[in-house]
Design an enzyme around this catalytic site. Structure first.
Site, mmCIF file in Angstrom:
data_model
loop_
_atom_site.group_PDB
_atom_site.id
_atom_site.type_symbol
_atom_site.label_atom_id
_atom_site.label_comp_id
_atom_site.label_asym_id
_atom_site.label_seq_id
_atom_site.Cartn_x
_atom_site.Cartn_y
_atom_site.Cartn_z
ATOM 1 C CB ILE A 129 42.584 41.372 35.487
ATOM 2 C CG1 ILE A 129 41.138 40.873 35.577
ATOM 3 C CG2 ILE A 129 42.793 42.262 34.253
ATOM 4 C CD1 ILE A 129 40.136 41.978 35.905
ATOM 5 C CE LYS A 130 38.670 37.496 38.243
ATOM 6 N NZ LYS A 130 37.827 36.886 37.259
#
Ligand SMILES: *Cc1c(COP(=O)(O)O)cnc(C)c1O
Length: 386
Positions: A194-195
């Site tokens: 999710i970065k």
């Protein structure tokens, strides 16, 4: 004004769940991951080497890739010779990964308070918690902003501390005109799913300190000396020495193949996050109690979009109402000094962290959201807080 969640009768619901965070993956990532599969070489090889080179080109400094951001932090500290008996100053308001990475070296994380304006480390508070055992400070670039990083570096220089930046949220953000990680002592990134960019899982250490990077290179491969060079030419070492504690923390070619595509899409993904966050700021401006932690995105690529809701009393209730509208929210983060494993007897209070934490709520942010989605979320939040 009551801050309890109100009724939202008559509001439409989007046809899909608006996820808090999510990877943005396209056909190029699907295609790239075939390369290592077709070569039947899944370990650390040419893809990792290329990913490291491409990252180094962007960041302007050498890079060592590892299996995740937590491992990057742990190995960076270990490479500075930090371990048992040492202390590392770190803001309490961070993902537990920062604290566990410090603890994994044998060192003690010393929870510090934050600045109210940016939710980043308050170096004055860190100064009050400084002891002769302190060896490093770990500023966390909360949501993607670096806060008062220069002040933290000055504080560290005055006291002979290493600076290991937890830049997990800040890939693509800039500081003084260069990418975060492109200046300073040591920075660690995460490429988890999710970065700001992802390699599935993954992380890296960036530094100009060749000794630190050489140690990280060996430590990621069980401490086998100079094994990286062998692996990058599809070999491995058979006759080797080990002189330090190592871990199995290398990155695989499958991960690097995905990461290389995401790095190539960096500008596009960053622009999306910045535009959506800017839209939030404008849409929420009319609501004085809702204060986005970050307000301007010229130099920040926002990883998350936390807001502070002044006077918020029933966060769980508010989150439930939003969830019923199809909006997933988060809370970044439960302060680490309140976790059983990291609570320290006699710990001086962290008043800003506790006050801010009680009012934090994170709204959805990822590149696949649309302007319509952001409008819907802001309407739902405004209505819930009337
Ligand atoms: C994601 C994250 C990490 C750790 O990264 P992983 O790749 O998940 O191990 C560290 N610190 C912060 C603040 C993070 O958000």
């Amino acid at each position: 004004m009551g801050k309890r969640a109100g009724a939202l009768a008559g509001m439409s619901k989007p046809s899909r769940l608006l996820r808090l965070s999510k990877a943005s993956l396209g056909p190029a990532e699907h295609k790239a991951v075939q390369r290592p599969l077709e070569r039947a070489f899944l370990g650390m090889g040419s893809e990792v080497r290329a990913f490291e080179e491409e990252l180094a080109t962007y960041l302007g400094r050498p890079v060592v890739c590892v299996v995740n951001g937590t491992a990057a932090l742990q190995l960076a500290l270990q490479a500075c010779g930090i371990g048992r008996g040492d202390e590392v100053l770190v803001p309490s308001l961070t993902y537990v990964a920062s604290f566990q990475a410090i603890a994994a070296t044998g060192a003690t994380p010393v929870a510090c308070d934050i600045r109210e304006d940016s939710c980043t480390l308050d170096s004055a508070d860190a100064g009050r918690r400084l002891t002769a055992r302190a060896r490093a400070v770990m500023p966390v670039h909360y949501a993607g902003g670096v806060g008062t990083l220069d002040e933290v570096c000055t504080f560290a220089a005055e006291h002979g501390l290493r600076v290991v930046e937890d830049a997990a949220h800040a890939f693509g953000s800039t500081h003084r005109g260069v990418p975060v990680g492109g200046s300073g002592d040591i920075a660690c990134f995460s490429f988890d799913g999710i970065k700001n960019i992802t390699s599935g899982e993954g992380g890296c250490v960036v530094s100009d300190d060749a000794t630190v990077l050489a140690r990280v290179r060996d430590a990621r491969l069980l401490g086998v000396e100079n094994d990286t060079a062998a692996r990058f030419s599809s070999q491995r070492s058979w006759d080797f020495d080990v002189t330090a504690q190592g871990w199995r923390y290398h990155m695989s070619d499958i991960m690097a193949a995905i990461g290389r595509v995401q790095l190539g899409r960096r500008a596009e993904l960053a622009a999306r996050r910045q535009a959506l966050a800017q839209q939030y700021v404008e849409a929420l401006r009319g609501h004085a109690e809702i204060r986005p932690v970050l307000q301007s995105f010229d130099t920040v690529v926002p990883h998350i979009f936390p807001v502070r809701i002044i006077g918020l009393r029933d966060r769980d209730g508010l989150r439930r109402v939003l969830r019923e509208r199809g909006i997933e929210t988060g809370v970044h983060y439960r302060p680490n000094h309140t976790l059983s494993y990291f609570t320290r007897p006699g710990q001086a209070p962290l008043p800003v962290t506790e006050r801010v934490y009680a009012e934090l709520l994170t709204l959805p942010l990822h590149p696949d959201l649309t302007a319509t989605d952001i409008g819907f979320i802001c309407d739902a939040l405004n209505a819930a807080l009337v």
